[in-house]
Design a protein around this motif. Structure first.
Motif, mmCIF file in Angstrom:
data_model
loop_
_atom_site.group_PDB
_atom_site.id
_atom_site.type_symbol
_atom_site.label_atom_id
_atom_site.label_comp_id
_atom_site.label_asym_id
_atom_site.label_seq_id
_atom_site.Cartn_x
_atom_site.Cartn_y
_atom_site.Cartn_z
ATOM 1 N N ALA A 274 43.477 66.315 -0.330
ATOM 2 C CA ALA A 274 42.955 67.681 -0.182
ATOM 3 C C ALA A 274 42.125 68.135 -1.380
ATOM 4 C CB ALA A 274 44.101 68.659 0.055
ATOM 5 N N LEU A 275 42.511 67.680 -2.582
ATOM 6 C CA LEU A 275 41.843 68.164 -3.789
ATOM 7 C C LEU A 275 41.080 67.081 -4.538
ATOM 8 C CD1 LEU A 275 44.629 70.545 -5.195
ATOM 9 C CD2 LEU A 275 42.730 71.086 -3.658
ATOM 10 N N ASN A 276 41.105 65.846 -4.005
ATOM 11 C CA ASN A 276 40.319 64.731 -4.569
ATOM 12 C C ASN A 276 40.697 64.376 -6.005
ATOM 13 O OD1 ASN A 276 38.659 64.471 -2.188
ATOM 14 N ND2 ASN A 276 37.586 66.324 -2.843
ATOM 15 N N ILE A 394 53.656 69.248 8.097
ATOM 16 C CA ILE A 394 53.239 70.639 8.311
ATOM 17 C C ILE A 394 52.164 71.033 7.308
ATOM 18 C CG2 ILE A 394 54.000 73.042 8.197
ATOM 19 C CD1 ILE A 394 56.711 72.084 9.288
ATOM 20 N N ALA A 395 52.362 70.659 6.043
ATOM 21 C CA ALA A 395 51.383 71.002 5.010
ATOM 22 C C ALA A 395 50.038 70.346 5.284
ATOM 23 C CB ALA A 395 51.912 70.583 3.635
ATOM 24 N N ALA A 396 50.057 69.057 5.657
ATOM 25 C CA ALA A 396 48.805 68.360 5.957
ATOM 26 C C ALA A 396 48.134 68.948 7.188
ATOM 27 C CB ALA A 396 49.077 66.863 6.167
ATOM 28 N N SER A 397 48.936 69.298 8.192
ATOM 29 C CA SER A 397 48.379 69.883 9.419
ATOM 30 C C SER A 397 47.764 71.252 9.148
ATOM 31 C CB SER A 397 49.465 70.000 10.495
ATOM 32 O OG SER A 397 50.003 68.739 10.814
ATOM 33 N N LEU A 398 48.452 72.080 8.363
ATOM 34 C CA LEU A 398 47.926 73.403 8.039
ATOM 35 C C LEU A 398 46.636 73.306 7.231
ATOM 36 C CD1 LEU A 398 51.225 75.318 7.090
ATOM 37 C CD2 LEU A 398 49.810 75.648 9.135
ATOM 38 N N THR A 399 46.622 72.354 6.287
ATOM 39 C CA THR A 399 45.428 72.164 5.471
ATOM 40 C C THR A 399 44.238 71.764 6.333
ATOM 41 O OG1 THR A 399 46.777 71.505 3.568
ATOM 42 C CG2 THR A 399 44.450 70.914 3.520
ATOM 43 N N ALA A 400 44.488 70.845 7.300
ATOM 44 C CA ALA A 400 43.409 70.401 8.181
ATOM 45 C C ALA A 400 43.004 71.498 9.160
ATOM 46 C CB ALA A 400 43.844 69.148 8.940
ATOM 47 N N ALA A 401 43.980 72.221 9.705
ATOM 48 C CA ALA A 401 43.698 73.231 10.720
ATOM 49 C C ALA A 401 42.895 74.408 10.163
ATOM 50 C CB ALA A 401 44.992 73.732 11.337
ATOM 51 N N ASP A 403 41.379 74.298 7.185
ATOM 52 C CA ASP A 403 40.374 73.789 6.247
ATOM 53 C C ASP A 403 40.483 74.484 4.896
ATOM 54 O OD1 ASP A 403 38.289 72.199 5.404
ATOM 55 O OD2 ASP A 403 36.729 73.583 6.077
ATOM 56 N N SER A 404 41.727 74.667 4.456
ATOM 57 C CA SER A 404 41.977 75.362 3.197
ATOM 58 C C SER A 404 43.118 74.687 2.439
ATOM 59 C CB SER A 404 42.342 76.826 3.454
ATOM 60 O OG SER A 404 42.788 77.446 2.266
ATOM 61 N N PRO A 405 42.912 74.329 1.176
ATOM 62 C CA PRO A 405 43.990 73.739 0.381
ATOM 63 C C PRO A 405 45.090 74.743 0.023
ATOM 64 C CG PRO A 405 42.042 74.099 -0.974
ATOM 65 C CD PRO A 405 41.642 74.399 0.437
ATOM 66 N N MET A 406 44.869 76.031 0.341
ATOM 67 C CA MET A 406 45.867 77.051 0.058
ATOM 68 C C MET A 406 46.955 77.113 1.137
ATOM 69 S SD MET A 406 45.247 78.623 -2.781
ATOM 70 C CE MET A 406 46.237 80.097 -2.538
#
Length: 433
Positions: A274-276, A394-401, A403-406
Protein backbone atom coordinates in the motif's frame (compact mmCIF):
# COMPACT_ATOMS: atom_id res chain seq x y z
CA UNK A 1 -0.36 3.44 49.09
CA UNK A 2 1.88 2.38 51.97
CA UNK A 3 -0.42 -0.52 52.78
CA UNK A 4 -0.23 -1.72 49.19
CA UNK A 5 3.55 -1.51 49.21
CA UNK A 6 3.76 -3.54 52.45
CA UNK A 7 1.50 -6.24 51.05
CA UNK A 8 3.65 -6.58 47.97
CA UNK A 9 6.79 -6.77 50.07
CA UNK A 10 5.34 -9.63 52.09
CA UNK A 11 4.51 -11.54 48.92
CA UNK A 12 8.08 -11.15 47.68
CA UNK A 13 9.17 -13.28 50.66
CA UNK A 14 7.64 -16.38 49.03
CA UNK A 15 9.83 -19.43 49.73
CA UNK A 16 12.54 -19.93 47.15
CA UNK A 17 11.35 -23.41 46.00
CA UNK A 18 7.87 -22.05 45.26
CA UNK A 19 9.29 -19.09 43.34
CA UNK A 20 11.62 -21.41 41.42
CA UNK A 21 8.70 -23.66 40.51
CA UNK A 22 6.70 -20.65 39.32
CA UNK A 23 9.64 -19.48 37.21
CA UNK A 24 10.02 -22.94 35.68
CA UNK A 25 6.36 -22.98 34.69
CA UNK A 26 6.57 -19.48 33.18
CA UNK A 27 9.64 -20.34 31.08
CA UNK A 28 8.34 -23.68 29.85
CA UNK A 29 4.80 -22.52 29.16
CA UNK A 30 5.92 -19.29 27.49
CA UNK A 31 8.46 -21.06 25.31
CA UNK A 32 5.90 -23.57 24.12
CA UNK A 33 3.37 -20.81 23.48
CA UNK A 34 5.95 -18.78 21.56
CA UNK A 35 6.74 -21.77 19.35
CA UNK A 36 3.04 -22.28 18.71
CA UNK A 37 2.40 -18.68 17.74
CA UNK A 38 5.58 -18.49 15.66
CA UNK A 39 4.49 -21.46 13.55
CA UNK A 40 0.94 -20.14 13.26
CA UNK A 41 1.76 -16.54 12.34
CA UNK A 42 4.93 -16.85 10.24
CA UNK A 43 2.59 -17.31 7.28
CA UNK A 44 1.52 -13.67 7.47
CA UNK A 45 5.06 -12.35 6.92
CA UNK A 46 5.33 -14.25 3.64
CA UNK A 47 1.74 -13.92 2.43
CA UNK A 48 2.76 -12.13 -0.78
CA UNK A 49 5.20 -14.87 -1.80
CA UNK A 50 2.86 -17.70 -0.78
CA UNK A 51 0.12 -16.12 -2.87
CA UNK A 52 2.32 -16.27 -5.97
CA UNK A 53 3.09 -19.98 -5.48
CA UNK A 54 -0.30 -21.33 -4.40
CA UNK A 55 -2.86 -18.80 -5.70
CA UNK A 56 -1.61 -17.74 -9.14
CA UNK A 57 -3.91 -15.23 -10.79
CA UNK A 58 -3.49 -12.45 -13.34
CA UNK A 59 -4.02 -9.87 -10.60
CA UNK A 60 -1.41 -9.43 -7.85
CA UNK A 61 -4.10 -7.99 -5.57
CA UNK A 62 -6.36 -11.01 -6.08
CA UNK A 63 -3.46 -13.36 -5.39
CA UNK A 64 -2.68 -11.53 -2.15
CA UNK A 65 -6.32 -11.55 -1.04
CA UNK A 66 -6.58 -15.31 -1.63
CA UNK A 67 -3.39 -15.85 0.35
CA UNK A 68 -4.66 -13.70 3.22
CA UNK A 69 -7.96 -15.59 3.11
CA UNK A 70 -6.03 -18.80 3.78
CA UNK A 71 -4.32 -17.07 6.70
CA UNK A 72 -7.78 -16.26 8.03
CA UNK A 73 -9.07 -19.81 7.45
CA UNK A 74 -6.80 -21.01 10.26
CA UNK A 75 -8.79 -18.83 12.63
CA UNK A 76 -12.07 -20.50 11.68
CA UNK A 77 -10.80 -23.67 13.34
CA UNK A 78 -9.64 -22.00 16.54
CA UNK A 79 -13.05 -22.22 18.28
CA UNK A 80 -13.13 -25.92 17.32
CA UNK A 81 -9.70 -26.39 18.88
CA UNK A 82 -10.78 -24.43 21.95
CA UNK A 83 -13.70 -26.79 22.58
CA UNK A 84 -12.00 -30.09 21.67
CA UNK A 85 -8.63 -29.51 23.30
CA UNK A 86 -10.23 -27.65 26.22
CA UNK A 87 -12.35 -30.72 26.91
CA UNK A 88 -9.27 -32.92 26.52
CA UNK A 89 -7.50 -30.73 29.10
CA UNK A 90 -10.38 -31.23 31.55
CA UNK A 91 -10.12 -35.02 31.18
CA UNK A 92 -6.39 -35.63 30.77
CA UNK A 93 -4.96 -32.50 32.36
CA UNK A 94 -3.36 -29.23 31.23
CA UNK A 95 0.04 -30.74 30.54
CA UNK A 96 -1.26 -33.41 28.17
CA UNK A 97 -3.33 -30.84 26.27
CA UNK A 98 -0.38 -28.49 25.85
CA UNK A 99 1.78 -31.33 24.53
CA UNK A 100 -0.97 -32.22 22.05
CA UNK A 101 -1.07 -28.69 20.69
CA UNK A 102 2.67 -28.81 19.97
CA UNK A 103 2.26 -32.04 18.01
CA UNK A 104 -0.63 -30.71 15.93
CA UNK A 105 1.18 -27.45 15.18
CA UNK A 106 4.27 -29.34 14.04
CA UNK A 107 2.16 -31.41 11.63
CA UNK A 108 0.40 -28.37 10.16
CA UNK A 109 3.67 -26.48 9.75
CA UNK A 110 5.32 -29.45 8.00
CA UNK A 111 2.49 -29.56 5.46
CA UNK A 112 3.14 -25.90 4.58
CA UNK A 113 6.94 -26.11 4.67
CA UNK A 114 7.23 -29.01 2.23
CA UNK A 115 4.10 -28.52 0.13
CA UNK A 116 4.79 -28.53 -3.64
CA UNK A 117 3.68 -25.42 -5.48
CA UNK A 118 0.66 -24.94 -7.73
CA UNK A 119 2.90 -25.13 -10.80
CA UNK A 120 4.13 -28.58 -9.68
CA UNK A 121 0.92 -30.40 -8.66
CA UNK A 122 -1.89 -28.00 -9.49
CA UNK A 123 -4.88 -27.41 -7.21
CA UNK A 124 -3.75 -30.19 -4.84
CA UNK A 125 -1.04 -27.82 -3.62
CA UNK A 126 -3.68 -25.30 -2.58
CA UNK A 127 -5.66 -28.04 -0.80
CA UNK A 128 -2.60 -29.20 1.17
CA UNK A 129 -1.76 -25.62 2.14
CA UNK A 130 -5.29 -24.95 3.37
CA UNK A 131 -5.38 -28.24 5.33
CA UNK A 132 -2.11 -27.31 6.99
CA UNK A 133 -3.62 -23.99 8.07
CA UNK A 134 -6.73 -25.74 9.41
CA UNK A 135 -4.62 -28.08 11.57
CA UNK A 136 -2.60 -25.11 12.81
CA UNK A 137 -5.86 -23.37 13.69
CA UNK A 138 -7.09 -26.30 15.80
CA UNK A 139 -3.78 -26.35 17.64
CA UNK A 140 -3.70 -22.59 18.29
CA UNK A 141 -7.32 -22.62 19.44
CA UNK A 142 -6.52 -25.10 22.18
CA UNK A 143 -3.21 -23.49 23.09
CA UNK A 144 -3.95 -19.95 24.25
CA UNK A 145 -6.79 -20.57 26.69
CA UNK A 146 -5.17 -23.65 28.24
CA UNK A 147 -1.76 -21.98 28.52
CA UNK A 148 -3.25 -18.83 30.06
CA UNK A 149 -5.25 -20.76 32.66
CA UNK A 150 -2.22 -22.93 33.39
CA UNK A 151 -0.11 -19.85 34.07
CA UNK A 152 -2.79 -18.34 36.28
CA UNK A 153 -3.20 -21.53 38.31
CA UNK A 154 0.56 -21.71 38.79
CA UNK A 155 0.96 -18.11 40.02
CA UNK A 156 0.53 -16.55 43.43
CA UNK A 157 -2.40 -14.16 43.67
CA UNK A 158 -0.21 -11.07 44.09
CA UNK A 159 1.89 -11.89 40.98
CA UNK A 160 -0.97 -12.94 38.74
CA UNK A 161 -0.83 -10.13 36.16
CA UNK A 162 2.93 -10.45 35.75
CA UNK A 163 2.87 -14.24 35.32
CA UNK A 164 -0.13 -14.21 32.99
CA UNK A 165 1.43 -11.41 30.95
CA UNK A 166 4.08 -13.82 29.72
CA UNK A 167 1.47 -15.42 27.48
CA UNK A 168 0.98 -12.32 25.27
CA UNK A 169 4.69 -11.49 25.70
CA UNK A 170 5.60 -14.87 24.25
CA UNK A 171 3.50 -14.00 21.20
CA UNK A 172 5.63 -10.88 20.88
CA UNK A 173 8.80 -12.99 20.91
CA UNK A 174 7.26 -15.28 18.29
CA UNK A 175 6.41 -12.34 16.05
CA UNK A 176 9.89 -10.86 16.62
CA UNK A 177 11.53 -14.09 15.46
CA UNK A 178 9.24 -14.25 12.44
CA UNK A 179 9.83 -10.62 11.48
CA UNK A 180 13.55 -11.10 12.12
CA UNK A 181 13.58 -14.01 9.71
CA UNK A 182 11.83 -11.90 7.11
CA UNK A 183 14.29 -9.05 7.57
CA UNK A 184 17.35 -11.34 7.44
CA UNK A 185 16.17 -13.20 4.37
CA UNK A 186 15.39 -9.95 2.55
CA UNK A 187 18.93 -8.79 3.31
CA UNK A 188 20.90 -11.93 2.43
CA UNK A 189 18.88 -13.49 -0.40
CA UNK A 190 18.16 -12.02 -3.78
CA UNK A 191 14.55 -11.69 -4.86
CA UNK A 192 14.61 -14.79 -7.06
CA UNK A 193 16.01 -17.04 -4.30
CA UNK A 194 13.61 -15.65 -1.71
CA UNK A 195 10.60 -16.27 -3.94
CA UNK A 196 11.80 -19.69 -5.08
CA UNK A 197 12.86 -21.42 -1.85
CA UNK A 198 13.91 -18.87 0.78
CA UNK A 199 10.36 -18.39 2.12
CA UNK A 200 10.34 -22.05 3.28
CA UNK A 201 13.27 -21.59 5.69
CA UNK A 202 11.25 -20.03 8.56
CA UNK A 203 8.69 -22.86 8.36
CA UNK A 204 11.43 -25.50 8.46
CA UNK A 205 12.92 -23.73 11.47
CA UNK A 206 9.54 -24.04 13.16
CA UNK A 207 9.77 -27.81 12.75
CA UNK A 208 13.20 -27.94 14.37
CA UNK A 209 12.06 -26.21 17.56
CA UNK A 210 8.74 -28.07 17.83
CA UNK A 211 10.25 -31.16 19.52
CA UNK A 212 12.08 -28.87 21.95
CA UNK A 213 8.77 -27.40 23.14
CA UNK A 214 7.25 -30.85 23.50
CA UNK A 215 10.25 -32.08 25.52
CA UNK A 216 10.00 -29.20 27.97
CA UNK A 217 6.24 -29.41 28.39
CA UNK A 218 6.23 -33.10 29.27
CA UNK A 219 8.24 -32.11 32.35
CA UNK A 220 5.80 -29.48 33.61
CA UNK A 221 3.89 -30.10 36.86
CA UNK A 222 0.15 -30.70 36.47
CA UNK A 223 -2.19 -28.10 38.00
CA UNK A 224 -5.51 -29.81 37.32
CA UNK A 225 -5.98 -33.29 38.77
CA UNK A 226 -9.72 -33.76 39.06
CA UNK A 227 -12.54 -33.38 36.56
CA UNK A 228 -15.64 -31.53 37.69
CA UNK A 229 -18.80 -33.68 37.82
CA UNK A 230 -20.50 -33.96 34.44
CA UNK A 231 -23.76 -32.43 35.66
CA UNK A 232 -21.94 -29.47 37.14
CA UNK A 233 -20.03 -28.83 33.94
CA UNK A 234 -23.19 -29.16 31.85
CA UNK A 235 -25.11 -26.81 34.12
CA UNK A 236 -22.32 -24.24 33.96
CA UNK A 237 -22.03 -24.53 30.19
CA UNK A 238 -25.74 -23.86 29.64
CA UNK A 239 -25.91 -21.01 32.11
CA UNK A 240 -27.20 -17.81 30.50
CA UNK A 241 -24.94 -15.77 32.78
CA UNK A 242 -21.88 -17.73 31.64
CA UNK A 243 -22.58 -17.23 27.96
CA UNK A 244 -23.39 -13.58 28.49
CA UNK A 245 -19.98 -13.21 30.11
CA UNK A 246 -18.35 -15.11 27.25
CA UNK A 247 -20.06 -12.73 24.82
CA UNK A 248 -18.59 -9.76 26.68
CA UNK A 249 -15.19 -11.48 26.68
CA UNK A 250 -15.38 -11.89 22.90
CA UNK A 251 -16.15 -8.19 22.53
CA UNK A 252 -13.27 -7.31 24.84
CA UNK A 253 -10.93 -9.09 22.45
CA UNK A 254 -11.81 -6.78 19.54
CA UNK A 255 -9.36 -3.92 20.12
CA UNK A 256 -6.41 -6.02 21.31
CA UNK A 257 -6.62 -8.66 18.60
CA UNK A 258 -7.20 -6.18 15.75
CA UNK A 259 -4.20 -4.19 16.95
CA UNK A 260 -1.99 -7.28 17.24
CA UNK A 261 -2.74 -8.65 13.80
CA UNK A 262 -2.87 -5.25 12.13
CA UNK A 263 0.27 -3.66 13.56
CA UNK A 264 2.50 -6.73 13.80
CA UNK A 265 1.50 -9.41 11.31
CA UNK A 266 -0.15 -7.42 8.52
CA UNK A 267 2.01 -4.31 8.79
CA UNK A 268 4.90 -5.59 6.59
CA UNK A 269 2.46 -6.54 3.80
CA UNK A 270 0.62 -3.21 4.18
CA UNK A 271 3.79 -1.13 4.06
CA UNK A 272 5.08 -2.96 0.97
CA UNK A 273 1.85 -3.18 -1.05
CA UNK A 274 0.00 0.00 0.00
CA UNK A 275 2.81 2.43 0.82
CA UNK A 276 5.66 1.05 -1.34
CA UNK A 277 8.14 0.66 1.53
CA UNK A 278 11.19 -1.54 0.87
CA UNK A 279 10.64 -5.07 2.20
CA UNK A 280 13.61 -4.79 4.58
CA UNK A 281 12.23 -1.56 6.11
CA UNK A 282 8.78 -3.10 6.53
CA UNK A 283 10.23 -6.10 8.37
CA UNK A 284 12.34 -3.80 10.57
CA UNK A 285 9.18 -1.92 11.61
CA UNK A 286 7.46 -5.23 12.43
CA UNK A 287 10.49 -6.13 14.57
CA UNK A 288 10.04 -2.92 16.58
CA UNK A 289 6.36 -3.67 17.21
CA UNK A 290 7.14 -7.25 18.24
CA UNK A 291 9.96 -6.14 20.56
CA UNK A 292 7.60 -3.72 22.32
CA UNK A 293 5.17 -6.55 23.03
CA UNK A 294 7.90 -8.92 24.19
CA UNK A 295 9.69 -6.49 26.52
CA UNK A 296 7.08 -4.04 27.80
CA UNK A 297 4.27 -6.52 28.53
CA UNK A 298 5.83 -8.37 31.52
CA UNK A 299 7.10 -5.11 33.03
CA UNK A 300 3.62 -3.60 32.77
CA UNK A 301 2.16 -6.77 34.31
CA UNK A 302 4.30 -6.22 37.38
CA UNK A 303 3.02 -2.65 37.59
CA UNK A 304 -0.60 -3.86 37.41
CA UNK A 305 0.04 -6.34 40.23
CA UNK A 306 1.63 -3.73 42.46
CA UNK A 307 -1.21 -1.25 42.21
CA UNK A 308 -4.04 -3.74 41.71
CA UNK A 309 -5.29 -2.16 38.51
CA UNK A 310 -7.68 -3.87 36.14
CA UNK A 311 -10.58 -2.04 34.50
CA UNK A 312 -9.34 1.48 35.25
CA UNK A 313 -6.03 0.71 33.51
CA UNK A 314 -7.73 -1.03 30.60
CA UNK A 315 -10.01 1.93 29.97
CA UNK A 316 -6.95 4.01 29.06
CA UNK A 317 -5.10 1.31 27.12
CA UNK A 318 -8.13 0.54 24.94
CA UNK A 319 -9.03 4.19 24.33
CA UNK A 320 -5.55 5.45 23.41
CA UNK A 321 -5.15 3.44 20.17
CA UNK A 322 -8.59 4.63 19.06
CA UNK A 323 -7.41 8.22 19.45
CA UNK A 324 -3.93 7.69 17.95
CA UNK A 325 -4.54 5.35 15.02
CA UNK A 326 -5.87 7.86 12.45
CA UNK A 327 -3.08 10.44 12.85
CA UNK A 328 -0.49 7.63 13.04
CA UNK A 329 -1.65 6.09 9.75
CA UNK A 330 -1.64 9.55 8.19
CA UNK A 331 2.00 10.00 9.18
CA UNK A 332 2.88 6.52 7.86
CA UNK A 333 1.41 7.43 4.49
CA UNK A 334 3.20 10.78 4.28
CA UNK A 335 6.73 10.06 5.46
CA UNK A 336 9.78 8.39 4.00
CA UNK A 337 11.54 8.38 7.38
CA UNK A 338 12.05 4.85 8.74
CA UNK A 339 12.67 6.02 12.37
CA UNK A 340 9.48 8.10 12.33
CA UNK A 341 7.49 5.17 10.93
CA UNK A 342 8.92 2.95 13.69
CA UNK A 343 7.89 5.53 16.28
CA UNK A 344 4.31 5.62 14.96
CA UNK A 345 3.90 1.85 15.07
CA UNK A 346 5.44 1.67 18.56
CA UNK A 347 3.02 4.33 19.79
CA UNK A 348 0.09 2.25 18.53
CA UNK A 349 1.36 -0.99 20.09
CA UNK A 350 2.45 0.29 23.52
CA UNK A 351 -1.02 0.84 25.09
CA UNK A 352 -1.98 -2.80 24.49
CA UNK A 353 1.37 -3.91 25.93
CA UNK A 354 0.73 -1.96 29.12
CA UNK A 355 -2.72 -3.47 29.58
CA UNK A 356 -2.06 -7.07 28.49
CA UNK A 357 -1.47 -8.65 31.91
CA UNK A 358 -4.45 -6.92 33.49
CA UNK A 359 -6.53 -7.75 30.42
CA UNK A 360 -6.03 -11.52 30.61
CA UNK A 361 -6.32 -11.54 34.39
CA UNK A 362 -9.63 -9.66 34.19
CA UNK A 363 -11.06 -12.16 31.71
CA UNK A 364 -9.96 -15.27 33.64
CA UNK A 365 -11.05 -13.84 36.99
CA UNK A 366 -14.43 -13.16 35.42
CA UNK A 367 -15.10 -16.93 35.28
CA UNK A 368 -15.42 -19.28 38.22
CA UNK A 369 -12.88 -22.10 38.49
CA UNK A 370 -15.18 -24.84 37.22
CA UNK A 371 -15.70 -23.12 33.86
CA UNK A 372 -12.61 -20.89 33.60
CA UNK A 373 -10.86 -22.90 30.89
CA UNK A 374 -14.04 -23.06 28.81
CA UNK A 375 -14.85 -19.38 29.25
CA UNK A 376 -11.32 -18.17 28.56
CA UNK A 377 -10.71 -20.45 25.56
CA UNK A 378 -14.03 -19.70 23.86
CA UNK A 379 -13.80 -15.94 24.54
CA UNK A 380 -10.29 -15.76 23.15
CA UNK A 381 -10.77 -18.08 20.17
CA UNK A 382 -14.03 -16.54 18.97
CA UNK A 383 -12.69 -13.04 19.58
CA UNK A 384 -9.56 -13.69 17.56
CA UNK A 385 -11.53 -15.46 14.84
CA UNK A 386 -14.10 -12.67 14.47
CA UNK A 387 -11.84 -9.65 14.84
CA UNK A 388 -8.20 -10.66 14.43
CA UNK A 389 -7.83 -13.56 12.03
CA UNK A 390 -9.34 -11.74 9.10
CA UNK A 391 -7.83 -8.36 9.99
CA UNK A 392 -5.20 -8.61 7.23
CA UNK A 393 -7.87 -9.57 4.68
CA UNK A 394 -10.26 -6.85 5.86
CA UNK A 395 -7.51 -4.23 5.90
CA UNK A 396 -6.31 -5.17 2.40
CA UNK A 397 -9.89 -5.24 1.10
CA UNK A 398 -10.72 -1.84 2.60
CA UNK A 399 -7.52 -0.35 1.21
CA UNK A 400 -8.34 -1.67 -2.27
CA UNK A 401 -12.05 -0.79 -2.12
CA UNK A 402 -11.56 2.82 -0.99
CA UNK A 403 -8.21 3.25 -2.71
CA UNK A 404 -6.94 4.79 0.50
CA UNK A 405 -4.10 3.67 2.80
CA UNK A 406 -6.05 5.23 5.69
CA UNK A 407 -8.84 2.63 5.49
CA UNK A 408 -7.37 0.07 8.00
CA UNK A 409 -7.28 2.74 10.72
CA UNK A 410 -11.06 2.96 10.84
CA UNK A 411 -11.36 -0.79 11.35
CA UNK A 412 -9.35 -0.45 14.57
CA UNK A 413 -11.50 2.50 15.68
CA UNK A 414 -14.63 0.36 15.33
CA UNK A 415 -13.01 -2.49 17.29
CA UNK A 416 -11.93 -0.12 20.04
CA UNK A 417 -15.46 1.18 20.50
CA UNK A 418 -16.79 -2.39 20.81
CA UNK A 419 -14.16 -3.24 23.44
CA UNK A 420 -14.85 -0.12 25.50
CA UNK A 421 -18.57 -0.96 25.63
CA UNK A 422 -17.90 -4.57 26.69
CA UNK A 423 -15.30 -3.44 29.25
CA UNK A 424 -17.92 -1.29 30.93
CA UNK A 425 -20.19 -4.31 31.53
CA UNK A 426 -17.62 -7.03 32.17
CA UNK A 427 -17.45 -7.94 35.91
CA UNK A 428 -14.27 -7.46 37.91
CA UNK A 429 -13.24 -10.06 40.52
CA UNK A 430 -9.68 -9.18 41.56
CA UNK A 431 -7.84 -12.06 43.16
CA UNK A 432 -10.56 -14.62 42.45
CA UNK A 433 -9.44 -18.23 42.92
Amino acid sequence: MQAQTLSVTSVDSTPTPARQQERKVVIACSLGNALEMYDFTIYSFFAVLIGKHFFPTESAVASLLLSLSTFGVGFLMRPVGAVLIGRFADIKGRKAALSLTIGLMTLGTAMIAFCPTYQQIGVLATVILVCGRLIQGISAGGEIGTASVFLMESATRARRCEVVSWQPASQGYAALIGAGFGFALSQFLDTASLESWGWRIPFIFGLLIGPVGWYIRTRLPETHDEQAPAKSVAASATSAALWRRIGLGIGLMASATIGMYLFVFYMPTYLVTALNYPRSSAMAIACVASACIAIITPLAGRFADRYQLRKSLLGWTVALPVVLVVPAFYVLGHTASLPLAMLMVAALVLPSCVGAGAFFSLIMEGFSKENRALGTSVSYSFGVMLFGGFSPLIAASLTAAFDSPMAPAFYLVAGGVVSLICLNYFPEHKGRE
